[in-house]
Design a protein around this motif. Sequence first.
Motif, mmCIF file in Angstrom:
data_model
loop_
_atom_site.group_PDB
_atom_site.id
_atom_site.type_symbol
_atom_site.label_atom_id
_atom_site.label_comp_id
_atom_site.label_asym_id
_atom_site.label_seq_id
_atom_site.Cartn_x
_atom_site.Cartn_y
_atom_site.Cartn_z
ATOM 1 N N LYS A 128 -5.861 4.997 11.589
ATOM 2 C CA LYS A 128 -6.905 5.877 12.118
ATOM 3 C C LYS A 128 -7.051 5.672 13.632
ATOM 4 C CE LYS A 128 -10.533 6.706 9.615
ATOM 5 N NZ LYS A 128 -11.831 6.586 8.897
ATOM 6 N N GLY A 129 -7.115 4.429 14.075
ATOM 7 C CA GLY A 129 -7.204 4.165 15.505
ATOM 8 C C GLY A 129 -5.966 4.622 16.247
ATOM 9 N N ALA A 150 4.682 11.199 17.845
ATOM 10 C CA ALA A 150 4.747 10.081 16.906
ATOM 11 C C ALA A 150 4.687 10.645 15.485
ATOM 12 C CB ALA A 150 3.606 9.097 17.156
ATOM 13 N N PRO A 151 5.722 11.367 15.066
ATOM 14 C CA PRO A 151 5.655 12.064 13.778
ATOM 15 C C PRO A 151 5.492 11.144 12.577
ATOM 16 C CG PRO A 151 7.863 12.189 14.746
ATOM 17 C CD PRO A 151 6.963 11.672 15.805
ATOM 18 N N ILE A 152 6.079 9.959 12.613
ATOM 19 C CA ILE A 152 5.948 9.059 11.459
ATOM 20 C C ILE A 152 4.508 8.546 11.363
ATOM 21 C CG2 ILE A 152 6.753 6.940 10.364
ATOM 22 C CD1 ILE A 152 9.396 7.296 11.887
ATOM 23 N N ALA A 153 3.964 8.063 12.470
ATOM 24 C CA ALA A 153 2.585 7.562 12.473
ATOM 25 C C ALA A 153 1.606 8.659 12.080
ATOM 26 C CB ALA A 153 2.232 6.996 13.841
ATOM 27 N N ASN A 154 1.816 9.869 12.593
ATOM 28 C CA ASN A 154 0.924 10.980 12.251
ATOM 29 C C ASN A 154 1.016 11.321 10.773
ATOM 30 O OD1 ASN A 154 -0.160 11.329 14.815
ATOM 31 N ND2 ASN A 154 1.416 12.784 15.447
ATOM 32 N N SER A 155 2.211 11.224 10.196
ATOM 33 C CA SER A 155 2.372 11.514 8.770
ATOM 34 C C SER A 155 1.645 10.489 7.913
ATOM 35 C CB SER A 155 3.857 11.558 8.410
ATOM 36 O OG SER A 155 4.500 12.643 9.046
ATOM 37 N N TYR A 198 -5.654 9.869 5.219
ATOM 38 C CA TYR A 198 -6.982 10.390 5.541
ATOM 39 C C TYR A 198 -7.138 11.905 5.369
ATOM 40 C CZ TYR A 198 -7.780 5.748 7.361
ATOM 41 O OH TYR A 198 -7.912 4.390 7.473
ATOM 42 N N GLU A 199 -6.046 12.599 5.132
ATOM 43 C CA GLU A 199 -6.154 14.039 4.923
ATOM 44 C C GLU A 199 -5.647 14.460 3.554
ATOM 45 O OE1 GLU A 199 -4.228 15.976 8.189
ATOM 46 O OE2 GLU A 199 -5.740 15.320 9.663
ATOM 47 N N GLY A 200 -5.288 13.476 2.741
ATOM 48 C CA GLY A 200 -4.889 13.770 1.372
ATOM 49 C C GLY A 200 -3.573 14.502 1.235
ATOM 50 N N LYS A 201 -2.706 14.423 2.242
ATOM 51 C CA LYS A 201 -1.419 15.116 2.167
ATOM 52 C C LYS A 201 -0.509 14.440 1.138
ATOM 53 C CE LYS A 201 -2.358 18.187 5.324
ATOM 54 N NZ LYS A 201 -1.702 18.215 6.633
ATOM 55 N N ASP A 202 0.303 15.237 0.484
ATOM 56 C CA ASP A 202 1.226 14.733 -0.527
ATOM 57 C C ASP A 202 2.355 13.938 0.143
ATOM 58 O OD1 ASP A 202 2.306 15.004 -3.446
ATOM 59 O OD2 ASP A 202 3.997 15.550 -2.151
ATOM 60 N N VAL A 203 2.661 12.755 -0.404
ATOM 61 C CA VAL A 203 3.644 11.881 0.242
ATOM 62 C C VAL A 203 5.044 12.501 0.235
ATOM 63 C CG1 VAL A 203 2.413 9.701 -0.088
ATOM 64 C CG2 VAL A 203 3.861 10.566 -1.916
ATOM 65 N N VAL A 253 0.841 -1.200 0.000
ATOM 66 C CA VAL A 253 0.000 0.000 0.000
ATOM 67 C C VAL A 253 0.875 1.249 0.000
ATOM 68 C CG1 VAL A 253 -1.621 1.370 1.373
ATOM 69 C CG2 VAL A 253 -2.008 -1.078 1.075
ATOM 70 N N GLY A 254 1.869 1.280 0.878
ATOM 71 C CA GLY A 254 2.756 2.431 0.942
ATOM 72 C C GLY A 254 3.543 2.634 -0.334
ATOM 73 N N TYR A 255 4.070 1.552 -0.878
ATOM 74 C CA TYR A 255 4.861 1.649 -2.109
ATOM 75 C C TYR A 255 4.044 2.250 -3.249
ATOM 76 C CZ TYR A 255 8.027 0.276 -5.880
ATOM 77 O OH TYR A 255 8.876 0.296 -6.961
ATOM 78 N N ARG A 256 2.820 1.789 -3.370
ATOM 79 C CA ARG A 256 1.973 2.302 -4.450
ATOM 80 C C ARG A 256 1.572 3.761 -4.207
ATOM 81 N NH1 ARG A 256 -2.389 -2.408 -5.697
ATOM 82 N NH2 ARG A 256 -3.126 -0.795 -7.150
ATOM 83 N N LEU A 257 1.393 4.119 -2.934
ATOM 84 C CA LEU A 257 1.165 5.536 -2.626
ATOM 85 C C LEU A 257 2.376 6.371 -3.028
ATOM 86 C CD1 LEU A 257 -0.478 5.244 0.912
ATOM 87 C CD2 LEU A 257 -1.582 6.217 -1.109
ATOM 88 N N GLY A 258 3.560 5.869 -2.741
ATOM 89 C CA GLY A 258 4.779 6.570 -3.101
ATOM 90 C C GLY A 258 4.942 6.717 -4.596
ATOM 91 N N LYS A 259 4.364 5.786 -5.349
ATOM 92 C CA LYS A 259 4.415 5.842 -6.806
ATOM 93 C C LYS A 259 3.327 6.728 -7.400
ATOM 94 C CE LYS A 259 7.945 3.254 -7.877
ATOM 95 N NZ LYS A 259 9.120 3.865 -8.544
ATOM 96 N N GLY A 260 2.467 7.287 -6.534
ATOM 97 C CA GLY A 260 1.491 8.252 -7.009
ATOM 98 C C GLY A 260 0.074 7.754 -7.156
ATOM 99 N N GLU A 261 -0.198 6.485 -6.805
ATOM 100 C CA GLU A 261 -1.565 5.978 -6.902
ATOM 101 C C GLU A 261 -2.405 6.520 -5.750
ATOM 102 O OE1 GLU A 261 -2.322 1.833 -7.948
ATOM 103 O OE2 GLU A 261 -0.154 1.542 -8.101
ATOM 104 N N THR A 262 -3.704 6.563 -5.951
ATOM 105 C CA THR A 262 -4.607 6.994 -4.879
ATOM 106 C C THR A 262 -4.912 5.808 -3.965
ATOM 107 O OG1 THR A 262 -6.633 6.465 -6.094
ATOM 108 C CG2 THR A 262 -5.674 8.671 -6.427
ATOM 109 N N LEU A 263 -5.258 6.117 -2.719
ATOM 110 C CA LEU A 263 -5.607 5.059 -1.777
ATOM 111 C C LEU A 263 -6.824 4.290 -2.263
ATOM 112 C CD1 LEU A 263 -5.155 3.665 0.957
ATOM 113 C CD2 LEU A 263 -6.627 5.404 1.996
#
Length: 361
Positions: free
Chosen positions: A295-296, A308-313, A319-324, A267-277
Amino acid sequence: MPRSRILVLGAGNFGSCLADHLADSEHDVFMWSREADLVQFFNEHHKNPSYLKDHDFPPNIRAIGPALPEAEFIKSVDVLLFAIPTEGVRSTLTQLRPRLDEKDLPLLIFVNKGIEISTNALTLEIVADTCGKDIARVATFISGPSFAKEVVRRQPTMVSVASLSNSHAERASQVFHQPWFRCYTGNDPIGIELAGALKNVYAIATGIADGLGYENNTRASLITRGLSEMTRIGTAYGANPLTFLSLAGVGDLFMTCSSPTSRNYTVGYRLGKGETLEEIMRTLGSVAEGVTTAKGLKAVVDALGVPAPIANSVYEVLYEGKDVAERAQSLMELPPLRELELPTQVGEPVRSLMKKLGLDG
């Protein structure tokens, strides 16, 4: 260990591989699925049409479902193994509770990894809510680096087994332990649960970094800082910080963050490649619990007040659509920090749970 009758609840990737392992350990295994077509196909062909498709399962596994077994069947089994997503545990336990005989209770083992979104509860608390404190106090949890495809190939695998009841942890270990599958027992199920849930979030972070084109330095740094965050969060929650150095902690974290086989890493790799969740989840083909756990975890981190900066990022990306790429850069631009530091205010969630379990005195 004497031959046991074991009901595996869940016929997904991990449930199927554990059913296979237990059947090969000469137990009588039943595997429950909500899908009638899967039940029929499995019993006819000894194959799972959806997971581990090329694997031939032992004949002493019988698929059942789609209805949950009735009380008479539940009373006939020695072990109930829950291999369903965390979000389904509460409803399944609610249905099963009237069918459990507390005077002759099967061994309850949980292998799911996650935090319930609506309540921020770990599975141990879900068990207490649905089944009562006495059952929760003997619930047992298994976690560790254990990819399903490697388990069914009998690759050497080692896991953590934990319960508030040492005798039940030992029983679960005896059920699972084989020369190819070693079990190590402990008494910190909350730490085991937190480690198993949180590492999926950091696997998404590592996948994002790899998808962005970052290499070994970045991956090693993320895994190490992820372990630091997990330990800080777990300690503030009330878990034993040493648990995060266990197979269920750093062992599972390292594996999940460093292998493309991991669904959460993918999931993360594909997000990094620009795909949407949305596109990733539509085509992934299986559950990536880190997506819901993020989320939990955000709610837990906010309540505990720990950094927890990594978890928050990861949460902000999901969930907030921030750019990776922007979030990665923001992490690198944080001011210098003390590397190893545990929180001073610790344990309130665990104290509350222990009180619910009648173990506060």
